[in-house]
Motif scaffolding. Sequence first.
Motif, PDB file in Angstrom:
ATOM      1  N   LEU A   1       0.477 -16.482   3.164  1.00 53.75           N
ATOM      2  CA  LEU A   1       0.678 -15.471   2.121  1.00 53.75           C
ATOM      3  C   LEU A   1       0.069 -14.130   2.518  1.00 53.75           C
ATOM      4  O   LEU A   1       0.605 -13.076   2.172  1.00 53.75           O
ATOM      5  N   SER A   2      -1.050 -14.172   3.272  1.00 51.64           N
ATOM      6  CA  SER A   2      -1.658 -12.912   3.733  1.00 51.64           C
ATOM      7  C   SER A   2      -0.668 -12.155   4.602  1.00 51.64           C
ATOM      8  O   SER A   2      -0.500 -10.938   4.458  1.00 51.64           O
ATOM      9  N   THR A   3       0.000 -12.880   5.495  1.00 50.00           N
ATOM     10  CA  THR A   3       0.983 -12.245   6.383  1.00 50.00           C
ATOM     11  C   THR A   3       2.128 -11.653   5.566  1.00 50.00           C
ATOM     12  O   THR A   3       2.536 -10.509   5.785  1.00 50.00           O
ATOM     13  N   LEU A   4       2.610 -12.441   4.610  1.00 52.59           N
ATOM     14  CA  LEU A   4       3.729 -11.967   3.787  1.00 52.59           C
ATOM     15  C   LEU A   4       3.344 -10.737   2.974  1.00 52.59           C
ATOM     16  O   LEU A   4       4.123  -9.795   2.836  1.00 52.59           O
ATOM     17  N   LEU A   5       2.105 -10.756   2.466  1.00 50.98           N
ATOM     18  CA  LEU A   5       1.648  -9.634   1.643  1.00 50.98           C
ATOM     19  C   LEU A   5       1.477  -8.374   2.480  1.00 50.98           C
ATOM     20  O   LEU A   5       1.771  -7.268   2.025  1.00 50.98           O
ATOM     21  N   GLU A   6       1.028  -8.572   3.710  1.00 48.57           N
ATOM     22  CA  GLU A   6       0.916  -7.440   4.634  1.00 48.57           C
ATOM     23  C   GLU A   6       2.291  -6.834   4.886  1.00 48.57           C
ATOM     24  O   GLU A   6       2.469  -5.627   4.875  1.00 48.57           O
ATOM     25  N   GLN A   7       3.267  -7.711   5.089  1.00 48.03           N
ATOM     26  CA  GLN A   7       4.641  -7.236   5.293  1.00 48.03           C
ATOM     27  C   GLN A   7       5.126  -6.521   4.033  1.00 48.03           C
ATOM     28  O   GLN A   7       5.753  -5.461   4.117  1.00 48.03           O
ATOM     29  N   ALA A   8       4.811  -7.100   2.870  1.00 42.43           N
ATOM     30  CA  ALA A   8       5.250  -6.504   1.606  1.00 42.43           C
ATOM     31  C   ALA A   8       4.644  -5.114   1.434  1.00 42.43           C
ATOM     32  O   ALA A   8       5.307  -4.182   0.997  1.00 42.43           O
TER      33      ALA A   8
ATOM     34  N   GLY B   1       3.476  -3.172   3.864  1.00 40.30           N
ATOM     35  CA  GLY B   1       3.933  -2.262   4.904  1.00 40.30           C
ATOM     36  C   GLY B   1       5.390  -1.915   4.789  1.00 40.30           C
ATOM     37  O   GLY B   1       5.891  -1.033   5.479  1.00 40.30           O
ATOM     38  N   GLY B   2       6.107  -2.637   3.937  1.00 37.92           N
ATOM     39  CA  GLY B   2       7.525  -2.342   3.725  1.00 37.92           C
ATOM     40  C   GLY B   2       8.417  -2.795   4.853  1.00 37.92           C
ATOM     41  O   GLY B   2       9.543  -2.333   4.995  1.00 37.92           O
ATOM     42  N   THR B   3       7.945  -3.758   5.693  1.00 42.51           N
ATOM     43  CA  THR B   3       8.778  -4.189   6.826  1.00 42.51           C
ATOM     44  C   THR B   3       9.984  -5.000   6.389  1.00 42.51           C
ATOM     45  O   THR B   3      10.846  -5.285   7.178  1.00 42.51           O
ATOM     46  N   HIS B   4      10.019  -5.388   5.104  1.00 44.96           N
ATOM     47  CA  HIS B   4      11.187  -6.109   4.599  1.00 44.96           C
ATOM     48  C   HIS B   4      12.259  -5.154   4.093  1.00 44.96           C
ATOM     49  O   HIS B   4      13.299  -5.591   3.660  1.00 44.96           O
ATOM     50  N   ASP B   5      11.966  -3.839   4.093  1.00 47.60           N
ATOM     51  CA  ASP B   5      12.940  -2.876   3.552  1.00 47.60           C
ATOM     52  C   ASP B   5      14.214  -2.842   4.392  1.00 47.60           C
ATOM     53  O   ASP B   5      14.167  -3.043   5.570  1.00 47.60           O
TER      54      ASP B   5
END
Length: 272
Positions: free
Chosen positions: A259-266, A268-272
Amino acid sequence: MSHVLSFEPPGAMPDPADSRFLMARGVEKVWPNGTVALERLNLNVGRGELVSLLGPSGCGKSTLLKMFAGLEPPSAGMLRWNGQPALAQSCKMAMVFQEATLMPWATIEENVRLPLSLAGVSKNVSTPQVMQALLAVGLENFLHARPRELSGGMQMRAALARALVIEPDLLLMDEPFGALDEFTRHKLDADIRALWARRNLTVLFVTHSIYEAVWLSSRVIVMGARPGRVIADIQIDGPKERDASFRTTPTFIRQVAELSTLLEQASGGTHD
Ligand SMILES: Nc1ncnc2c1ncn2[C@@H]1O[C@H](COP(=O)(O)OP(=O)(O)OP(=O)(O)O)[C@@H](O)[C@H]1O
Ligand SMILES: [Mg+2]
């Protein structure tokens, strides 16, 4: 454990009604000032699930909770409660915020009685219900105390009792323990899980703490920013009965890391 990065279109899955106790489909929220808080948000919460929402500040967690509480309409898309288009006809809902928001001049008993008084329930009927709610949160000896005489954790317990007194089917909690010390937060997390296990409660819980989300939940939803939407849906593999020892298990540590990794991605906006 499962990642769900895309969601089925309405009606495409043979989904039993209970798995869609709360449903958001293509939900958007544009505030009057033009801020797009949520965009194309899809989410199902099943009856009896304890689901946490994690996401960067400003991603629309509180906005989503307010919409599920019936306090704000969506700008587009569809919300359903127990299959119904209106919350009031479908289930009993209570909401708990970060602040306990108790009436300072009133006793704990009067504070907890408030929702029943507002609903016109007579004192004879409400008194045993108030006592039961206070017992559920361990405040039965503080009936006549005023909020200022209680610690922050006890005030939050009183707010929880005020939510429980209506015997809700749905409990919406917006960072309820964010202002408390870690020890008190752990105790209240345990209280929430015990209450949830005892009643057929559905809980949607917003938190900034990955640890709290993993310990507490059966599922964690990660929301991404700009504008808010669901970017991951993680099943928590922990046991039904959880105590402090769950925090040191490989499962817990693995899911916190994930979840830490996912939250970092969230964030940082890398899922945009
Ligand atoms: N009443 C409002 N009017 C205008 N904009 C709003 C309103 N409420 C929230 N917003 C905006 O909508 C976006 C989402 O806000 P929201 O409070 O839902 O985020 P959040 O995820 O709960 O953040 P936090 O983690 O900081 O509590 C933000 O950009 C916020 O500024
Ligand atoms: Mg918020």
